[in-house]
Design a protein around this motif. Structure first.
Motif, PDB file in Angstrom:
ATOM      1  N   ILE A  25     -36.720 -37.438   0.133  1.00  0.00           N
ATOM      2  CA  ILE A  25     -35.982 -36.686   1.141  1.00  0.00           C
ATOM      3  C   ILE A  25     -34.895 -37.540   1.797  1.00  0.00           C
ATOM      4  CG2 ILE A  25     -36.244 -35.427   3.320  1.00  0.00           C
ATOM      5  CD1 ILE A  25     -37.582 -34.093   0.827  1.00  0.00           C
ATOM      6  N   GLU A  26     -35.160 -38.833   1.952  1.00  0.00           N
ATOM      7  CA  GLU A  26     -34.227 -39.730   2.652  1.00  0.00           C
ATOM      8  C   GLU A  26     -32.865 -39.838   1.972  1.00  0.00           C
ATOM      9  OE1 GLU A  26     -36.564 -41.879  -0.358  1.00  0.00           O
ATOM     10  OE2 GLU A  26     -37.204 -40.663   1.347  1.00  0.00           O
ATOM     11  N   LYS A  27     -32.752 -39.399   0.730  1.00  0.00           N
ATOM     12  CA  LYS A  27     -31.473 -39.446   0.009  1.00  0.00           C
ATOM     13  C   LYS A  27     -30.501 -38.365   0.470  1.00  0.00           C
ATOM     14  CE  LYS A  27     -31.743 -39.626  -4.450  1.00  0.00           C
ATOM     15  NZ  LYS A  27     -32.121 -39.494  -5.860  1.00  0.00           N
ATOM     16  N   TYR A  28     -30.974 -37.405   1.268  1.00  0.00           N
ATOM     17  CA  TYR A  28     -30.168 -36.236   1.610  1.00  0.00           C
ATOM     18  C   TYR A  28     -29.832 -36.220   3.102  1.00  0.00           C
ATOM     19  CZ  TYR A  28     -31.567 -34.957  -3.033  1.00  0.00           C
ATOM     20  OH  TYR A  28     -31.767 -34.974  -4.392  1.00  0.00           O
ATOM     21  N   ILE A  31     -29.784 -33.554   7.504  1.00  0.00           N
ATOM     22  CA  ILE A  31     -30.920 -32.637   7.495  1.00  0.00           C
ATOM     23  C   ILE A  31     -30.835 -31.812   8.771  1.00  0.00           C
ATOM     24  CG2 ILE A  31     -33.423 -32.456   7.645  1.00  0.00           C
ATOM     25  CD1 ILE A  31     -33.501 -35.011   5.866  1.00  0.00           C
ATOM     26  N   THR A  32     -30.706 -30.503   8.600  1.00  0.00           N
ATOM     27  CA  THR A  32     -30.525 -29.624   9.753  1.00  0.00           C
ATOM     28  C   THR A  32     -31.751 -28.784  10.078  1.00  0.00           C
ATOM     29  OG1 THR A  32     -29.593 -27.864   8.384  1.00  0.00           O
ATOM     30  CG2 THR A  32     -28.043 -29.466   9.337  1.00  0.00           C
ATOM     31  N   GLN A  33     -32.675 -28.659   9.125  1.00  0.00           N
ATOM     32  CA  GLN A  33     -33.873 -27.856   9.344  1.00  0.00           C
ATOM     33  C   GLN A  33     -35.029 -28.436   8.534  1.00  0.00           C
ATOM     34  OE1 GLN A  33     -32.631 -23.922   8.164  1.00  0.00           O
ATOM     35  NE2 GLN A  33     -31.904 -23.430  10.205  1.00  0.00           N
ATOM     36  N   LYS A  95     -30.263 -27.359  -0.579  1.00  0.00           N
ATOM     37  CA  LYS A  95     -28.886 -27.728  -0.278  1.00  0.00           C
ATOM     38  C   LYS A  95     -28.136 -26.439   0.033  1.00  0.00           C
ATOM     39  CE  LYS A  95     -24.789 -29.782  -2.426  1.00  0.00           C
ATOM     40  NZ  LYS A  95     -24.244 -30.334  -3.676  1.00  0.00           N
ATOM     41  N   VAL A  96     -27.489 -26.398   1.181  1.00  0.00           N
ATOM     42  CA  VAL A  96     -26.726 -25.228   1.597  1.00  0.00           C
ATOM     43  C   VAL A  96     -25.253 -25.635   1.606  1.00  0.00           C
ATOM     44  CG1 VAL A  96     -26.401 -23.487   3.377  1.00  0.00           C
ATOM     45  CG2 VAL A  96     -28.666 -24.496   3.034  1.00  0.00           C
ATOM     46  N   ALA A 107     -21.846 -29.585   2.746  1.00  0.00           N
ATOM     47  CA  ALA A 107     -23.240 -29.242   2.493  1.00  0.00           C
ATOM     48  C   ALA A 107     -24.132 -29.771   3.609  1.00  0.00           C
ATOM     49  CB  ALA A 107     -23.700 -29.808   1.156  1.00  0.00           C
ATOM     50  N   ILE A 108     -25.189 -29.018   3.881  1.00  0.00           N
ATOM     51  CA  ILE A 108     -26.259 -29.457   4.750  1.00  0.00           C
ATOM     52  C   ILE A 108     -27.555 -29.323   3.965  1.00  0.00           C
ATOM     53  CG2 ILE A 108     -25.084 -28.863   6.915  1.00  0.00           C
ATOM     54  CD1 ILE A 108     -26.793 -26.282   6.958  1.00  0.00           C
ATOM     55  N   TYR A 109     -28.622 -29.918   4.475  1.00  0.00           N
ATOM     56  CA  TYR A 109     -29.895 -29.900   3.753  1.00  0.00           C
ATOM     57  C   TYR A 109     -31.012 -29.416   4.659  1.00  0.00           C
ATOM     58  CZ  TYR A 109     -27.238 -32.463   0.354  1.00  0.00           C
ATOM     59  OH  TYR A 109     -26.275 -32.817  -0.547  1.00  0.00           O
ATOM     60  N   GLN A 110     -31.878 -28.598   4.081  1.00  0.00           N
ATOM     61  CA  GLN A 110     -33.055 -28.078   4.765  1.00  0.00           C
ATOM     62  C   GLN A 110     -34.278 -28.576   4.005  1.00  0.00           C
ATOM     63  OE1 GLN A 110     -32.353 -23.875   4.425  1.00  0.00           O
ATOM     64  NE2 GLN A 110     -30.919 -23.850   6.128  1.00  0.00           N
ATOM     65  N   VAL A 111     -35.099 -29.353   4.679  1.00  0.00           N
ATOM     66  CA  VAL A 111     -36.277 -29.949   4.050  1.00  0.00           C
ATOM     67  C   VAL A 111     -37.413 -28.930   3.989  1.00  0.00           C
ATOM     68  CG1 VAL A 111     -38.063 -31.730   4.308  1.00  0.00           C
ATOM     69  CG2 VAL A 111     -35.671 -32.283   4.771  1.00  0.00           C
ATOM     70  N   ARG A 112     -38.147 -28.967   2.905  1.00  0.00           N
ATOM     71  CA  ARG A 112     -39.342 -28.158   2.737  1.00  0.00           C
ATOM     72  C   ARG A 112     -40.514 -29.101   2.445  1.00  0.00           C
ATOM     73  NH1 ARG A 112     -35.787 -25.072   4.390  1.00  0.00           N
ATOM     74  NH2 ARG A 112     -35.172 -23.151   3.341  1.00  0.00           N
ATOM     75  N   CYS A 113     -41.622 -28.865   3.142  1.00  0.00           N
ATOM     76  CA  CYS A 113     -42.839 -29.656   2.960  1.00  0.00           C
ATOM     77  C   CYS A 113     -44.008 -28.708   2.742  1.00  0.00           C
ATOM     78  CB  CYS A 113     -43.135 -30.478   4.215  1.00  0.00           C
ATOM     79  SG  CYS A 113     -41.867 -31.673   4.666  1.00  0.00           S
ATOM     80  N   ILE A 114     -45.095 -29.265   2.228  1.00  0.00           N
ATOM     81  CA  ILE A 114     -46.359 -28.537   2.242  1.00  0.00           C
ATOM     82  C   ILE A 114     -47.258 -29.265   3.228  1.00  0.00           C
ATOM     83  CG2 ILE A 114     -46.131 -27.706  -0.128  1.00  0.00           C
ATOM     84  CD1 ILE A 114     -48.454 -29.729  -0.818  1.00  0.00           C
TER      85      ILE A 114
END
Length: 171
Positions: A25-28, A31-33, A95-96, A107-114
């Motif tokens: 994740i740190e490569k992006y 991160i906005t969300q 990636k948005v 572009a902005i990035y939204q992280v997804r986790c479980i």
């Protein structure tokens, strides 16, 4: 790597979402969300909505200054749907891209986790707006019937289910 994309119109602007499965994740940035696919002990997925007229979503929100991904996700889940979570694992980023923006292909990035449900608390109003969210658990194989996020959402949920059950086999 196989990326899934959707393009849609948002407030008069064409937006492209691209699902990128990654634990790095740190490569992006930026991160906005941060959103979580939260599983209970039976492998069902938590969904929520702000009102009975709203759309079902997975909970999450914006990181506050200096917050880690994990801190953001824990805080947002407590605020929105009053749950405590554990075993947070990064799943990937959405990636948005806003190609019509003045910054070409911004572009902005939204992280997804479980994560796994640790505790279901009594519901309280969200401090951001005073609304008390509805929350439900749905069968993992029915998640896209509730959360309709196109091809990128389908790919993300498939990856989430696969990762969760590889780490938590149901016997």
């Amino acid at each position: 790597m196989n990326y899934h994309q959707d393009t849609y119109l948002y407030k008069g602007t064409i937006v492209t979402n691209t699902w990128i499965k990654t634990s790095e994740i740190e490569k992006y940035s930026p991160i906005t969300q941060v959103y979580g696919v939260i599983f209970d002990d039976e492998g069902n997925i938590l969904i929520g909505r702000e009102s009975k007229y709203g759309s079902w979503i997975i909970p999450g929100g914006h990181p506050e200054k200096g917050e880690s991904i994990e801190e953001t996700l824990k805080r947002e889940l407590l605020e929105e749907v009053d749950v405590e979570i554990e075993n947070i694992k990064p799943l990937g980023v959405q990636k948005v891209t806003f190609p019509d923006d003045s910054d070409k292909n911004k572009a902005i990035y939204q992280v997804r986790c479980i994560a796994k449900l640790k505790k279901l608390n009594p519901q309280t109003p969200d401090p951001a707006n005073g609304n008390t969210w509805e929350r439900e658990y749905v069968l993992s194989n029915q998640i896209t019937e509730y959360v309709k996020w196109g091809k990128t959402g389908e790919a993300m949920f498939n990856d989430a289910i696969e990762l969760y059950f590889s780490l938590n086999p149901i016997v």
